[in-house]
Design a protein around this motif. Structure first.
Motif, PDB file in Angstrom:
ATOM      1  N   GLU A   1       0.842  -1.188   0.000  1.00 58.58           N
ATOM      2  CA  GLU A   1       0.000   0.000   0.000  1.00 58.58           C
ATOM      3  C   GLU A   1       0.877   1.239   0.000  1.00 58.58           C
ATOM      4  N   VAL A   2       0.298   2.349  -0.426  1.00 60.52           N
ATOM      5  CA  VAL A   2       1.027   3.613  -0.547  1.00 60.52           C
ATOM      6  C   VAL A   2       0.828   4.435   0.720  1.00 60.52           C
ATOM      7  N   LEU A   3       1.935   4.735   1.399  1.00 62.67           N
ATOM      8  CA  LEU A   3       1.882   5.577   2.588  1.00 62.67           C
ATOM      9  C   LEU A   3       1.992   7.058   2.245  1.00 62.67           C
ATOM     10  N   ASP A   4       2.856   7.359   1.259  1.00 53.84           N
ATOM     11  CA  ASP A   4       3.066   8.760   0.907  1.00 53.84           C
ATOM     12  C   ASP A   4       3.832   8.818  -0.409  1.00 53.84           C
ATOM     13  N   TYR A   5       3.951  10.001  -0.962  1.00 53.38           N
ATOM     14  CA  TYR A   5       4.771  10.206  -2.155  1.00 53.38           C
ATOM     15  C   TYR A   5       5.187  11.665  -2.216  1.00 53.38           C
ATOM     16  N   GLU A   6       6.291  11.924  -2.901  1.00 50.33           N
ATOM     17  CA  GLU A   6       6.765  13.287  -3.105  1.00 50.33           C
ATOM     18  C   GLU A   6       7.573  13.353  -4.388  1.00 50.33           C
ATOM     19  N   ARG A   7       7.635  14.544  -4.931  1.00 49.00           N
ATOM     20  CA  ARG A   7       8.434  14.767  -6.133  1.00 49.00           C
ATOM     21  C   ARG A   7       9.762  15.364  -5.699  1.00 49.00           C
ATOM     22  N   VAL A   8      10.861  14.708  -6.050  1.00 50.55           N
ATOM     23  CA  VAL A   8      12.182  15.132  -5.601  1.00 50.55           C
ATOM     24  C   VAL A   8      13.105  15.259  -6.816  1.00 50.55           C
ATOM     25  N   ARG A   9      14.205  15.949  -6.601  1.00 51.08           N
ATOM     26  CA  ARG A   9      15.203  16.079  -7.660  1.00 51.08           C
ATOM     27  C   ARG A   9      16.238  14.978  -7.494  1.00 51.08           C
ATOM     28  N   ARG A  10      16.459  14.257  -8.554  1.00 51.27           N
ATOM     29  CA  ARG A  10      17.414  13.148  -8.524  1.00 51.27           C
ATOM     30  C   ARG A  10      18.097  13.064  -9.882  1.00 51.27           C
ATOM     31  N   GLY A  11      19.424  13.121  -9.880  1.00 51.45           N
ATOM     32  CA  GLY A  11      20.177  12.988 -11.124  1.00 51.45           C
ATOM     33  C   GLY A  11      19.857  14.036 -12.161  1.00 51.45           C
ATOM     34  N   GLY A  12      19.589  15.264 -11.739  1.00 49.11           N
ATOM     35  CA  GLY A  12      19.340  16.346 -12.676  1.00 49.11           C
ATOM     36  C   GLY A  12      17.919  16.424 -13.190  1.00 49.11           C
ATOM     37  N   ARG A  13      17.018  15.614 -12.674  1.00 47.41           N
ATOM     38  CA  ARG A  13      15.621  15.688 -13.074  1.00 47.41           C
ATOM     39  C   ARG A  13      14.736  15.421 -11.866  1.00 47.41           C
ATOM     40  N   ARG A  14      13.453  15.687 -12.023  1.00 45.00           N
ATOM     41  CA  ARG A  14      12.516  15.492 -10.929  1.00 45.00           C
ATOM     42  C   ARG A  14      11.758  14.182 -11.117  1.00 45.00           C
ATOM     43  N   VAL A  15      11.709  13.389 -10.055  1.00 45.43           N
ATOM     44  CA  VAL A  15      11.032  12.097 -10.110  1.00 45.43           C
ATOM     45  C   VAL A  15      10.099  11.979  -8.906  1.00 45.43           C
ATOM     46  N   PHE A  16       9.185  11.042  -8.985  1.00 43.45           N
ATOM     47  CA  PHE A  16       8.290  10.766  -7.869  1.00 43.45           C
ATOM     48  C   PHE A  16       8.836   9.599  -7.059  1.00 43.45           C
TER      49      PHE A  16
END
Length: 277
Positions: free
Chosen positions: A112-127
């Motif tokens: 199940e999904v507890l939470d999510y966020e959009r972060v910067r990783r390796g020069g791009r933004r991912v969830f």
């Protein structure tokens, strides 16, 4: 296939053919697969690989799963959107992992999904999705990959939208299980036709589409997935189909019975909020 009929064992491995047999559908190659059972109940299949491109962090009671989209900034669309919505509107999610150099997928259990966020990783933004297991079964660490810890035990309350399956079944019968997009008729067995009913404006939060005949169309599994992934749209005024890559249906007209009136506002909502091309 009904979800209640799915019989998977945590820790067991499944080849592509094994997954086809268990779910009555093959692999799409996506990390997040949007699927439906024969009662039109939505579920997700998640896949992570030890040699995958996302470097998922899969250790601990709670673990991180990176959304789909290997280039550019990831968007909250398609599989990412459905996984994010599962935080507040839970649905069945089956998680599979393939260790490096392995030939089959290991079933890690329902999550199940507890939470999510959009972060910067390796020069791009991912969830980044924070997931947890909600099965009482435990993976034996002595015989399985060491990068996933045993799941914690927890009591959870799950809810889902109750669909009028009789209405969707009747609509399928009226169309003789012919896809309104391509006209194809699938076979669930030699003597049993199969089609799926798609809610143009999705049910549940945040879309809150109605479970109504005017919000339903009959489609084959492939074009059901294309609607969900935003690869297909229908002009609300002309019924003209636009497809991101399938020239066989791009520019054709949605087949609609005279006694099946589709609410054009639902089509406009899909085109604005879900279509991705």
């Amino acid at each position: 296939m009904r979800l209640s009929d799915v019989d998977l064992e945590v820790g067991e491995t499944y080849t592509s053919d094994g997954l086809q047999s268990a779910f009555d559908r093959g692999l799409t190659g996506r990390g997040i697969e949007i699927c439906y059972d024969s009662d039109d109940r939505r579920y997700l299949r998640l896949f992570a690989r030890g040699d995958g491109p996302y470097a998922d962090s899969l250790s601990g009671d709670e673990f991180t799963y990176v959304g789909e989209g290997q280039s550019g900034d990831q968007e909250l669309k398609a599989g990412n959107r459905y996984l994010a919505e599962a935080k507040t509107a839970p649905l069945p999610i089956f998680f599979f992992y393939k260790p490096t150099n392995a030939d089959a997928w290991e079933y890690r259990g329902p999550v199940e999904v507890l939470d999510y966020e959009r972060v910067r990783r390796g020069g791009r933004r991912v969830f980044e999705f924070t997931l947890t297991y909600h099965t009482k079964d435990r993976v034996d660490q002595s015989s399985h990959a060491s990068d996933i810890s045993p799941p914690r035990r927890a009591e959870t309350t799950r809810s889902r939208v109750i669909r009028d399956t009789q209405m969707s079944t009747q609509l399928k019968e009226e169309y003789r299980c012919e896809c309104q997009v391509c006209g194809d008729v699938r076979q669930q067995s030699p003597g049993d036709k199969y089609a799926e009913a798609h809610h143009i404006r999705p049910l549940g939060s945040p879309h809150d589409g109605p479970d109504a005949r005017s919000n339903l169309i009959v489609v084959c599994p492939n074009h059901h997935a294309d609607f969900d992934y935003g690869m297909l749209s229908v002009d609300p005024d002309t019924g003209r189909i636009a497809h991101a890559y399938d020239n066989a249906v791009d520019g054709t007209t949605l087949n609609t019975r005279q006694d099946h009136e589709i609410d054009t506002e639902h089509l406009r909502y899909h085109n604005h909020e879900i279509a991705d091309f």
